[in-house]
Each structure stands twice: as structure tokens, then as C-alpha cells.
Write a protein that holds these residues in place. Structure first.
Motif, PDB file in Angstrom:
ATOM      1  N   TYR A  67       0.810  -1.039  -0.056  1.00  0.00           N
ATOM      2  CA  TYR A  67      -0.025  -0.052   0.060  1.00  0.00           C
ATOM      3  C   TYR A  67       0.832   1.214   0.048  1.00  0.00           C
ATOM      4  N   PRO A  68       1.002   2.013  -1.188  1.00  0.00           N
ATOM      5  CA  PRO A  68       1.691   3.198  -1.043  1.00  0.00           C
ATOM      6  C   PRO A  68       1.179   4.123   0.122  1.00  0.00           C
ATOM      7  N   TRP A  69       1.789   4.886   0.534  1.00  0.00           N
ATOM      8  CA  TRP A  69       1.498   5.895   1.519  1.00  0.00           C
ATOM      9  C   TRP A  69       2.096   7.308   1.438  1.00  0.00           C
ATOM     10  N   GLY A  70       1.344   8.404   1.425  1.00  0.00           N
ATOM     11  CA  GLY A  70       1.888   9.766   1.119  1.00  0.00           C
ATOM     12  C   GLY A  70       2.295  10.374   2.408  1.00  0.00           C
ATOM     13  N   ALA A  71       1.147  10.943   3.024  1.00  0.00           N
ATOM     14  CA  ALA A  71       1.272  11.748   4.388  1.00  0.00           C
ATOM     15  C   ALA A  71      -0.052  11.019   5.200  1.00  0.00           C
ATOM     16  N   GLY A  72      -0.667  10.123   4.629  1.00  0.00           N
ATOM     17  CA  GLY A  72      -1.955   9.565   5.566  1.00  0.00           C
ATOM     18  C   GLY A  72      -3.117  10.596   5.861  1.00  0.00           C
ATOM     19  N   THR A  73      -3.098  11.743   4.954  1.00  0.00           N
ATOM     20  CA  THR A  73      -4.149  12.694   5.147  1.00  0.00           C
ATOM     21  C   THR A  73      -5.493  12.049   4.274  1.00  0.00           C
ATOM     22  N   GLY A  74      -5.541  10.985   3.924  1.00  0.00           N
ATOM     23  CA  GLY A  74      -6.683  10.824   2.617  1.00  0.00           C
ATOM     24  C   GLY A  74      -7.760  10.363   3.563  1.00  0.00           C
ATOM     25  N   THR A  75      -9.053  10.900   3.027  1.00  0.00           N
ATOM     26  CA  THR A  75     -10.181  10.544   3.691  1.00  0.00           C
ATOM     27  C   THR A  75     -11.023   9.325   3.242  1.00  0.00           C
ATOM     28  N   ALA A 133      -7.456  21.711   0.920  1.00  0.00           N
ATOM     29  CA  ALA A 133      -7.447  22.176   2.327  1.00  0.00           C
ATOM     30  C   ALA A 133      -6.054  21.441   2.762  1.00  0.00           C
ATOM     31  N   SER A 134      -5.722  20.329   2.464  1.00  0.00           N
ATOM     32  CA  SER A 134      -4.489  19.802   3.213  1.00  0.00           C
ATOM     33  C   SER A 134      -3.126  19.917   2.588  1.00  0.00           C
ATOM     34  N   SER A 135      -3.042  21.067   1.924  1.00  0.00           N
ATOM     35  CA  SER A 135      -1.893  21.056   1.139  1.00  0.00           C
ATOM     36  C   SER A 135      -0.741  21.507   1.637  1.00  0.00           C
ATOM     37  N   SER A 138      -0.147  17.268   3.187  1.00  0.00           N
ATOM     38  CA  SER A 138      -0.519  16.233   2.065  1.00  0.00           C
ATOM     39  C   SER A 138       0.668  16.379   1.064  1.00  0.00           C
ATOM     40  N   THR A 139       0.834  15.059   0.518  1.00  0.00           N
ATOM     41  CA  THR A 139       2.094  15.000  -0.430  1.00  0.00           C
ATOM     42  C   THR A 139       1.458  14.877  -1.886  1.00  0.00           C
ATOM     43  N   ILE A 140       2.208  15.645  -2.681  1.00  0.00           N
ATOM     44  CA  ILE A 140       2.006  15.645  -4.281  1.00  0.00           C
ATOM     45  C   ILE A 140       1.628  14.270  -4.858  1.00  0.00           C
ATOM     46  N   GLY A 142       0.076  11.801  -2.926  1.00  0.00           N
ATOM     47  CA  GLY A 142      -1.177  11.479  -2.391  1.00  0.00           C
ATOM     48  C   GLY A 142      -2.268  12.295  -3.462  1.00  0.00           C
ATOM     49  N   ASN A 143      -1.930  13.358  -3.572  1.00  0.00           N
ATOM     50  CA  ASN A 143      -2.889  14.310  -4.186  1.00  0.00           C
ATOM     51  C   ASN A 143      -2.865  13.749  -5.710  1.00  0.00           C
ATOM     52  N   VAL A 144      -1.953  13.300  -6.521  1.00  0.00           N
ATOM     53  CA  VAL A 144      -2.095  12.833  -7.867  1.00  0.00           C
ATOM     54  C   VAL A 144      -2.912  11.460  -7.522  1.00  0.00           C
TER      55      VAL A 144
HETATM   56  C1  LIG Z   1      -7.919  18.615   6.868  1.00  0.00           C
HETATM   57  C2  LIG Z   1      -8.031  17.885   5.394  1.00  0.00           C
HETATM   58  C3  LIG Z   1      -8.161  18.801   4.310  1.00  0.00           C
HETATM   59  C4  LIG Z   1      -8.357  18.273   3.027  1.00  0.00           C
HETATM   60  N1  LIG Z   1      -8.761  18.734   2.181  1.00  0.00           N
HETATM   61  C5  LIG Z   1      -9.099  18.414   0.999  1.00  0.00           C
HETATM   62  C6  LIG Z   1      -9.696  19.199  -0.296  1.00  0.00           C
HETATM   63  O1  LIG Z   1      -9.466  20.492  -0.174  1.00  0.00           O
HETATM   64  N2  LIG Z   1      -9.629  18.447  -1.292  1.00  0.00           N
HETATM   65  C7  LIG Z   1      -9.368  17.039  -1.571  1.00  0.00           C
HETATM   66  O2  LIG Z   1      -9.505  16.491  -2.603  1.00  0.00           O
HETATM   67  N3  LIG Z   1      -8.894  16.325  -0.561  1.00  0.00           N
HETATM   68  C8  LIG Z   1      -8.811  16.811   0.582  1.00  0.00           C
HETATM   69  N4  LIG Z   1      -8.340  16.152   1.870  1.00  0.00           N
HETATM   70  C9  LIG Z   1      -8.005  14.829   1.524  1.00  0.00           C
HETATM   71  C10 LIG Z   1      -6.580  14.437   1.529  1.00  0.00           C
HETATM   72  O3  LIG Z   1      -5.835  15.433   1.963  1.00  0.00           O
HETATM   73  C11 LIG Z   1      -6.086  14.165  -0.022  1.00  0.00           C
HETATM   74  O4  LIG Z   1      -6.616  13.194  -0.515  1.00  0.00           O
HETATM   75  C12 LIG Z   1      -4.642  13.991  -0.248  1.00  0.00           C
HETATM   76  O5  LIG Z   1      -4.415  14.004  -1.687  1.00  0.00           O
HETATM   77  C13 LIG Z   1      -4.006  12.752   0.490  1.00  0.00           C
HETATM   78  O6  LIG Z   1      -2.536  13.137   0.220  1.00  0.00           O
HETATM   79  P1  LIG Z   1      -1.615  12.118   1.132  1.00  0.00           P
HETATM   80  O7  LIG Z   1      -0.192  12.430   0.764  1.00  0.00           O
HETATM   81  O8  LIG Z   1      -1.983  12.464   2.524  1.00  0.00           O
HETATM   82  O9  LIG Z   1      -1.867  10.556   0.833  1.00  0.00           O
HETATM   83  P2  LIG Z   1      -2.180   9.530   1.588  1.00  0.00           P
HETATM   84  O10 LIG Z   1      -3.502   9.656   2.490  1.00  0.00           O
HETATM   85  O11 LIG Z   1      -1.066   8.947   2.261  1.00  0.00           O
HETATM   86  O12 LIG Z   1      -2.823   8.300   0.563  1.00  0.00           O
HETATM   87  C14 LIG Z   1      -3.935   8.650  -0.421  1.00  0.00           C
HETATM   88  C15 LIG Z   1      -3.865   7.429  -1.433  1.00  0.00           C
HETATM   89  O13 LIG Z   1      -3.022   7.675  -2.468  1.00  0.00           O
HETATM   90  C16 LIG Z   1      -2.337   6.688  -2.628  1.00  0.00           C
HETATM   91  N5  LIG Z   1      -0.623   7.139  -2.645  1.00  0.00           N
HETATM   92  C17 LIG Z   1      -0.129   7.982  -2.164  1.00  0.00           C
HETATM   93  N6  LIG Z   1       1.170   8.285  -2.524  1.00  0.00           N
HETATM   94  C18 LIG Z   1       1.022   7.246  -3.757  1.00  0.00           C
HETATM   95  C19 LIG Z   1       2.117   7.151  -4.586  1.00  0.00           C
HETATM   96  N7  LIG Z   1       3.408   7.837  -4.605  1.00  0.00           N
HETATM   97  N8  LIG Z   1       1.708   6.346  -5.766  1.00  0.00           N
HETATM   98  C20 LIG Z   1       0.625   5.828  -5.780  1.00  0.00           C
HETATM   99  N9  LIG Z   1      -0.107   5.898  -4.791  1.00  0.00           N
HETATM  100  C21 LIG Z   1       0.008   6.902  -3.850  1.00  0.00           C
HETATM  101  C22 LIG Z   1      -2.410   6.027  -1.251  1.00  0.00           C
HETATM  102  O14 LIG Z   1      -2.299   4.592  -1.349  1.00  0.00           O
HETATM  103  C23 LIG Z   1      -3.792   6.387  -1.032  1.00  0.00           C
HETATM  104  O15 LIG Z   1      -4.700   5.504  -1.880  1.00  0.00           O
HETATM  105  C24 LIG Z   1      -8.141  16.866   2.982  1.00  0.00           C
HETATM  106  C25 LIG Z   1      -7.837  15.933   4.198  1.00  0.00           C
HETATM  107  C26 LIG Z   1      -7.545  16.527   5.396  1.00  0.00           C
HETATM  108  C27 LIG Z   1      -7.321  15.754   6.604  1.00  0.00           C
END
Ligand SMILES: Cc1cc2nc3c(=O)[nH]c(=O)nc-3n(C[C@H](O)[C@H](O)[C@H](O)COP(=O)(O)OP(=O)(O)OC[C@H]3O[C@@H](n4cnc5c(N)ncnc54)[C@H](O)[C@@H]3O)c2cc1C
Length: 360
Positions: A67-75, A133-135, A138-140, A142-144
Motif C-alpha cells: 500500500y503506497p503511503w504519502g502523508a496519510g491525510t486521505g479521507t 485544504a490539506s496542502s 499532504s504530498t503531491i 497522494g494528491n495525484v
Molecule cells: C484537513 C484536511 C483537508 C483536506 N482537504 C481536501 C481538499 O480540499 N480536497 C481534496 O481533494 N482532498 C482533501 N483532503 C483529503 C487528502 O488530503 C487528500 O486526498 C490528499 O491528496 C492525500 O494526500 P496524502 O499525501 O496524505 O496521501 P495518503 O493519504 O497517504 O494516500 C492517499 C492515496 O494515495 C495513494 N498514494 C499515495 N502516494 C502514492 C504514490 N506515490 N503512488 C501511488 N499511490 C499513492 C495511497 O495508497 C492512497 O490510496 C483533506 C484531508 C484533510 C485531513
């Protein structure tokens, strides 16, 4: 259950300092912003793409889930190890590889924090618009993988609109490159779009090529308070009808306002039933022209009060209520369910009516 010999092989790939199996440390990777909980067996921190490729080959041979993990902010719980196995943190791949002001692109590793890229691009007059809002956390990558949206989606779209290409490791361990550096990359199947939003189910992203745009030189924010419940909605629709495209157009209903009032009582005076928060950016003359039009529309729709902010600190103050919203809504628990709902602009009134029936 992953065998000790497999763990030894993983250690040989990344070094024993980049892997752990202790329960108390694994716990940090068992939950994300979805609040679901699944315990991984191993968390591993590869340092480069070739290590990821070797991990994937091993997982493919021994059939353990990763399971890939970026910053764990995914909802959505996408990063959580629902079947046990290995969480692969992309934390160590955190470099901005280049920002090119002629091609207007950035090449970044997946572990870069989104706001860091935004800051670096802005230093040379460029702009990366997607702004979940998590910019700041959160990681790029995870955003992608989630195709994150954000407040600026009204004008600038979402993450997929800025991804030109990717380097990814497939489940077989094979490394492929998708897309191209050019804006007109039209040849062949669009594998980039297939992978964007796939939540780590198709491939592990190791490098991302992003489109940047010139940074808008000027911005202004407007806060409109309405006494009438439907005033803000009418005003928002009339803004769109007048062909004004704000960067951000946010609506808050009376319930949200009440929730924010608990933690930020100084933000609202008197009785407010709904409000609109609007940001505009672009050339100064265009922005000011749209500000004047919005004030005019607001007055026609019965606005109670209007605040306009042009200086950074005033803009920050206007947006305080919106920033506090997510957290303030926790005050409504257990009667709070978070969902992103998407409807065409023409259906917003219908949606609001439907939501009101749910609240009754
Ligand atoms: C306070 C708050 C505000 C938020 N606001 C928004 C918002 O405005 N808009 C919005 O769309 N979302 C929002 N989110 C949700 C979340 O932040 C986003 O989904 C963000 O893109 C997740 O990034 P992350 O790095 O935490 O990824 P993670 O939560 O670690 O992972 C998310 C998903 O991406 C996969 N992944 C991560 N890295 C990789 C990689 N390198 N290759 C392949 N897969 C990967 C993981 O397996 C998982 O399925 C918010 C969350 C919080 C807590």
C-alpha cells in the motif's frame, strides 16, 4: 503473514534502518483521516525508484499486498492495509527535481509536500493552482493518486488538469514513463489520466511532471452576509450567470455558521443565515471590475453586509471562518457526515433543498 526470510530480503533492499515491524510504530500507519483502522505488518521507506521496483518484484513473487503511503491525510482509507502486508512510505522521495520557467513545468518526487512546491514555484513567478485544504500536510503523490481538488477548482480545475506525465513502478516491478513534457501531448493512450486518481491500486508513482502557469499578479476576497436563507445561493448563481469565474466561490449555510461561531465567536455579528466567500485573481483591472459586479449582484440579492479584502492579512482574516469550518463541524458530532457532493451549477438549488429535507 509475511515470513521472516521475506523481511530479511526487504531489509537487504532498503537497509534495516528503513524498515520497521514493531507494533507501537506500526500503529501510526494503521489509520488516516478516514478514521478506519487496519494494522500493517511492515512499514518500509525506500529511498529511490529502483528499491521500489525490487520491493514490487518481491511482493509479486511472494504475493503479499503493498500500500503506497504519502502523508496519510486521505479521507477514503486508500492508504490503509486492509489485508495486512506492507505499507510503502514515499517519505524519502521528497525532492523537487526541477522547476523550468521556460517550459513552465515542475518535476517532483511524490513525497514533496504540496505547499512546498507552491512556494518554490511562486518564488519565480509561477503558480501551481490545485490547493486541497490539506496542502500544507499532504504530498503531491497522494494528491495525484486521489486526484485532489480544492478551493480553487472553480477556476483552475483539479490535480489531473496539471499532471503532464508520470514515472511509475507497476505491480510487476517494471518502470514506465507516461505522458510528455509538452502541453500538446496527444499521441497514444492516456495512461497518465488512468493512473491519476487510481488511489495506489494500479502503480506506485515515483516522479510527477506538473504543468505550472504564471502567478496571477493580483487578488481580492469578498465576504457577503445574507439574512435570507436562500440569498447566498441566488447570488452565487447570478455571479455565474454574469460569466464571472471566481478562483473560489464558497457557500456556508446557517448550520455551518453556527458551528464556526462556537469556536470563532468574534467572526460573526448579528443574525446571519448564509454567506458567500469569494476570491478573485488575475490582472488588477479585471479583478476590480468583477468585484464591482459582484457587489452589484449582492445588493440586488438582498445582501446584509459586504467586506472586501485586498491586502494579504485582510484576505487571511476573511478566510478564517472557512479554514475553521472542518474542525468546527466536529462540534456537531455524531450528527455530522462528511461527503463531497458534486452537482452541475444549475442543480445547486435542488441540492440545497434536498439537504434541508435530510436535516428535518
Ligand atoms: C484537513 C484536511 C483537508 C483536506 N482537504 C481536501 C481538499 O480540499 N480536497 C481534496 O481533494 N482532498 C482533501 N483532503 C483529503 C487528502 O488530503 C487528500 O486526498 C490528499 O491528496 C492525500 O494526500 P496524502 O499525501 O496524505 O496521501 P495518503 O493519504 O497517504 O494516500 C492517499 C492515496 O494515495 C495513494 N498514494 C499515495 N502516494 C502514492 C504514490 N506515490 N503512488 C501511488 N499511490 C499513492 C495511497 O495508497 C492512497 O490510496 C483533506 C484531508 C484533510 C485531513
Amino acid at each position: 503473514m509475511i515470513s521472516s526470510s521475506t523481511i530479511s530480503e526487504l531489509k537487504r533492499i532498503v537497509g534495516s534502518h528503513n524498515i520497521f515491524t514493531e507494533k507501537d510504530r506500526l500503529k501510526d500507519y494503521s489509520t488516516d483521516a478516514s478514521s478506519l483502522q487496519y494494522m500493517p505488518e511492515i512499514v518500509i521507506f525506500p529511498e529511490d525508484e529502483s528499491q521500489i521496483s525490487r520491493i514490487m518484484k518481491l511482493a509479486n513473487s511472494y504475493r503479499f499486498p503493498v500500500y503506497p503511503w504519502g502523508a496519510g491525510t486521505g479521507t477514503t482509507g486508500g492508504a490503509l492495509p486492509i489485508g495486512g502486508g506492507v505499507v510503502i512510505s514515499l517519505k524519502r522521495l521528497d525532492k523537487i527535481l526541477r522547476i523550468d520557467s521556460v517550459d513552465m513545468i515542475a518535476e517532483v518526487q511524490p513525497g514533496v509536500i504540496t505547499s512546498e512546491l507552491q512556494r518554490e514555484a511562486e518564488k519565480i513567478g509561477l503558480f501551481y493552482p490545485p490547493d486541497p485544504a490539506s496542502s500544507h500536510i499532504s504530498t503531491i503523490g497522494g494528491n495525484v493518486a486521489e486526484c485532489a481538488g480544492g478551493l480553487r477548482a472553480v477556476k483552475y480545475g483539479v490535480t489531473k488538469d496539471y499532471v503532464l506525465g508520470l514515472r511509475v513502478v507497476l505491480p510487476t516491478g517494471e518502470i514506465i514513463r507516461t505522458g510528455s513534457e509538452t502541453k500538446k501531448g496527444v499521441v497514444g493512450y492516456d495512461l497518465t489520466k488512468l493512473i491519476v486518481g487510481s488511489e495506489g491500486t494500479l502503480a506506485l508513482i515515483t516522479s510527477i511532471l506538473l504543468k505550472l502557469i504564471p502567478k496571477p499578479p493580483y487578488r481580492a476576497s469578498i465576504l457577503l452576509h445574507f439574512k435570507d436563507k436562500t440569498g447566498a445561493i441566488e447570488c452565487a448563481l447570478n455571479i455565474i450567470r454574469r460569466k464571472i469565474i471566481p478562483t473560489t466561490l464558497e457557500f456556508m449555510d446557517s448550520l455551518s455558521i453556527r458551528a464556526v461561531k462556537i469556536s470563532h465567536p468574534y467572526l460573526f455579528k448579528g443574525e446571519i443565515h448564509s454567506l458567500l466567500l469569494i476570491e478573485l485573481d488575475g490582472r488588477r483591472a479585471e479583478v476590480e471590475e468583477d468585484v464591482a459586479k459582484i457587489v452589484d449582484i449582492g445588493k440586488k440579492d438582498g445582501v446584509e453586509s459586504i467586506k472586501i479584502a485586498r491586502r494579504e492579512e485582510d484576505i487571511g482574516h476573511i478566510w478564517e471562518a472557512r479554514r475553521g469550518l472542518s474542525h468546527s463541524l466536529y462540534n456537531l458530532r455524531p450528527h455530522k457526515i462528511s461527503h463531497d457532493v458534486v452537482v452541475p451549477s444549475s442543480k445547486i438549488k435542488e441540492l440545497m433543498h434536498f439537504l434541508e429535507t435530510l436535516m428535518d
